[in-house]
Design a protein around this motif. Sequence first.
Motif, short mmCIF file in Angstrom:
data_model
loop_
_atom_site.label_atom_id
_atom_site.label_comp_id
_atom_site.label_asym_id
_atom_site.label_seq_id
_atom_site.Cartn_x
_atom_site.Cartn_y
_atom_site.Cartn_z
N LYS A 1 1.87 -6.35 3.88
CA LYS A 1 1.69 -5.50 2.69
C LYS A 1 0.23 -5.09 2.64
CE LYS A 1 5.26 -6.50 -0.63
NZ LYS A 1 6.26 -7.20 0.19
N PHE B 1 -3.23 -0.79 -8.32
CA PHE B 1 -3.35 -0.84 -6.85
C PHE B 1 -2.38 0.15 -6.25
CE2 PHE B 1 -0.39 -4.32 -8.03
CZ PHE B 1 0.76 -3.88 -7.39
N VAL C 1 -0.42 -11.21 -7.52
CA VAL C 1 0.16 -9.87 -7.41
C VAL C 1 1.53 -9.94 -6.73
CG1 VAL C 1 -0.17 -7.64 -6.32
CG2 VAL C 1 -2.04 -8.73 -7.52
N GLU C 2 1.68 -10.91 -5.83
CA GLU C 2 2.97 -11.07 -5.15
C GLU C 2 4.07 -11.39 -6.17
OE1 GLU C 2 0.15 -12.04 -4.06
OE2 GLU C 2 0.04 -11.06 -2.12
N VAL D 1 -5.82 -8.48 -7.29
CA VAL D 1 -5.27 -7.93 -6.06
C VAL D 1 -5.83 -8.68 -4.85
CG1 VAL D 1 -5.08 -5.85 -4.63
CG2 VAL D 1 -4.89 -5.67 -7.11
N MET E 1 0.28 0.19 -2.80
CA MET E 1 0.83 -0.81 -1.91
C MET E 1 1.76 -0.14 -0.91
SD MET E 1 3.49 -3.00 -1.17
CE MET E 1 4.57 -2.96 -2.59
N MET F 1 1.42 -5.62 -14.34
CA MET F 1 0.01 -5.62 -13.93
C MET F 1 -0.88 -5.36 -15.14
SD MET F 1 -1.10 -6.42 -11.10
CE MET F 1 -2.75 -5.81 -10.81
N LEU G 1 4.94 -8.27 -8.01
CA LEU G 1 5.77 -7.38 -7.18
C LEU G 1 7.19 -7.90 -7.02
CD1 LEU G 1 3.30 -6.44 -4.34
CD2 LEU G 1 4.46 -4.85 -5.83
N PHE H 1 -2.63 -3.43 0.44
CA PHE H 1 -2.99 -3.10 -0.94
C PHE H 1 -4.33 -2.36 -0.97
CE2 PHE H 1 -0.11 -5.67 -3.58
CZ PHE H 1 0.40 -6.55 -2.63
N LYS I 1 -1.01 -10.32 3.88
CA LYS I 1 -1.54 -9.41 2.87
C LYS I 1 -2.88 -8.85 3.33
CE LYS I 1 -2.88 -9.45 -2.00
NZ LYS I 1 -2.83 -10.24 -3.21
#
Lengths: 251, 479
Positions: free
Chosen positions: A83, A56, B10-11, A100, A58, B192, B14, A85, A13
Motif C-alpha cells: 500500500k 492521504f 491508518v490500517e 499515516v 492510497m 480519519m 482502512l 500512502f 506500507k
Amino acid sequence: MQINFGGREIGIKLVYYGPALSGKTTNLRSLHQMTTEGSRGRLMTLETKDDRTLFFDMLPLTFRAAGSAARREGERSMTLRVKIFTVPGQVLHASTRRLVLQGADGVAFIADSQISETEHNAASFLDLRQNLAELGLSLKQLPVIIQFNKRDLDRVRSDDEIGALARRGREPVFKASAVNGQGVLETFFGLLHLTWTRLDAEHQLAKMIGVESTELVPMAARQLGLTGDVSTLLAACVGGNLDRHTTKVPA
Amino acid sequence: MTHDAPQVLVEDVLLDGRIRLEDLIDRDGLDELCRSFHALFGIPVRIYSTDGALLADAAGEQELCAYVNTTSEGRKACASVVGAVRACDPGETGDVVHPCFTGATYRILAIEYDGRRVGRLIVGPFLPNNLNDPPPSLYAIDPAIAPERAKSLLPKMPRAKAETVTRIAAHLKAVLDLILFSGHKAHVTSTMHLASVRESYRQLEEKTGRLQEAFDRLKELDRLKSNFLATVSHELRTPLTSIIGYSEMLAEGLAGELRPEQQEFVKTIHEKGEQLLSLIMGLLDLSKLESGTMRMAMRTARMEAVLREVVSTLTPTARKKGVHLELDLEAGLGEMRGDPERLRQVFLNLVENAIKFTPASGSVTLRTRMVAEEAADGEEEGLSLLAPTRSHLEVRVEDTGIGIPPRERAKVFDPFYQVDSSSTREYGGTGLGLSIVKRLVEAHSGDIRIEDNPPRGTTFVVSLPQVTPTVTEAPRVTG
C-alpha cells in the motif's frame, strides 16, 4: 509490515512524504496511470476541493507470488500487498502525517527541485525525523529514498548540485518530473527494492513467499505490466547506496 | 525515551481485510439496484454476504418453479437445488455454473473488492439459449408433473446466452465495486477526520499539561521571590535605621561641633541613607502588594484633603524646578472608602514623577471629576440594576513633560522598568514607584491608565470607584 499466515498475505506500507505541493499525489497518479490493472487497485484520494491532500492518498498493489520456488512447493500462493500512502504536506496537518507515517516500512521523500523550495524541503525532512522519533523510529532504521521532483521547471537546483549532494548522502536519490511520468517508476521500484531487501533480510520473506530474494521486484514489475528490465530503472539512482542492507536493528 | 504513538492505525481506518459488503452498502439501495437489473434484463439476481446472508433479492418465483413445487417430490428437489446454489462457492475462478433439473441454470459469481472476496452474486435461474423442451430430468422428479403443462410454462422462464450473462454480471460487479469504493472512501474520510481530531486533541492536551506545569513552577518561583524580597528588605532596614539615626545625631552636633566640610559629608550620608530607606520601603511595599499581604487601613477618606496635602507637600519641589503646580478640584467630591495614607502615597508618587519629567516653565495639573459610567441603552445586561451604582472619581495628573510612547505605556507599571534606560541617569528613580502605584490603585478596586496630554506631555488617569457624593441638603420647606 504485517504478516497474515491464515490469509497467506504479507502487507507492506510505503509512505510518500515531503513538503506541501512537492508532487506526492502526482507521483501516485502517474504510477497509477503507468501500470496496468490487475495488480493495482483503485487510487483513493482524500482531498479538498482545491486538490490539496486532506488526509492521504492510497494506492493498493497486489502481487501474487509466482516464483519458481512457489511453483515447486505447490502450496497455495502467498499474496504480497503493497500500500502506497501520501501524507498531507501542509504544515497544519501534522497529526494526520503522524497517523499515516505510523507503521511505514519505507519512505520516499519527494522534494521540490525549485531553488526557492530548498528550505521547505529541509523543514519537511526535519518534520519527518521528528515524527519518526515520536513514533519510536529513526531515519537510520528506515529505508528512505529521496526524489528531486519537478526537474522540468526553470530555476531548479542543477543536476551537478544534486549529483554531488547525492554522492555524499546515504539515501539513494532519484530525479523526476512526476507530472510527465518521468522518474516515477524509478522512484517506486527503488523504494520497493530497498524496502524489500531490508524486510527480507530481517524476516526471510522470500522464503515465506516462495520466491528468490532477487526475483520479487522484477516479478512485481511484470505484474504491473512493465516489459523492460527493472535494473535499468534502478540504475537511474544518482547517489546513496541502493543495495545496502540497512543497519540491522538490535534485537 | 517515551514514545507517543497515535492510538489509531491508518490500517484500521482502512478496514484492511475486514471490509464487508453489508457494512459499506445501503441495503435498500442494493435491493433497488438488483430490482432495476431484473427489470432491465429479466434475469433474477440475488446478492449474498460472505457468511451467506441474503442482502438483496430481485427474483420473483418462476411459474414453472411454482408448478413443480405443487408436487411433493418436486418441492423437495427444488429445495435441494436452491440450497445447493446458495451454498455454492464460486471456486478459484470466481465464476461457476450450477444446473437445475428443469434445464435452467444458475451462475454463482464472486464479488471482490481490493482483491478480496466480499460476497456472492447469484444470477438465475435462466434458460440456456438452445433449450426448447424440458429435459427428462424434470419428469423424472415426480410423475405428477404434466409434460404439457411443463412445456407451456418453460418458455416463460428468462432465456440468456452464457456470454450475455457474463457481461451483465461483469457490469453489475463493476457498479458494485464503484459503490463499495465510494462507501469505503466515505468511511475512511469520516474515520480519519475523527482520528485526526483525536490526535490533535491528544497533542494539545499534552502541551497544555506541560504549560500548566511550567506555569505552576513560575508561580511558585514568584512567591519565593516575594518572600525573599520581604525578608531582605526587613533585614536591611534595621541597620539602616541606625545609620540614619547616628548620622542625624552627628549632624546635630551631639558628638561635638563639626567643621563645615564634615557637616556636608554627614549630610550626604544622611540623605543617601534616607534614599536607600525609601527604596527598601518601596521594595517591601511591592512584595507585600504582590503577595497580597499588604494591609490596608480602609476607612472613610476625603479625597479633597488627600489631594490638597499632596500639592502642599510638593509645591516647594515644583517651585525649585520652575514648574507650575496646580490643583483643580470639582465641587462636591465627597468621601470614599480607602486608606488615606496609601492614597496620598499614590498621588505623591504620580505628582512627583510628573514634576520630575517636566522641564522648567512647564506645568503639572491635578484635576478631579466625577464620572458616571453610562452604558448605551440596551447594550448592557441588567443596566437598570447596575447603572445607579456606577460612578467613579477620576483624578488626572497632567504634565507637559517628555511624554510616554503608546507602546511603552503598559510596561511602565512593571517593576524596575524605565522607558529609556539612559533616562535613569538623567531623571533618577528606582523604577518601583509606578508599579507600587498601580497595585495600590488596584487594591482600591480602581484602575490607572496613561493618556496623551496634547500638545505635549502625559496624563495619568486614576479612576476610583464607589464614591459617595456629598449629600446636599434638600431645601427645607417651611410653611
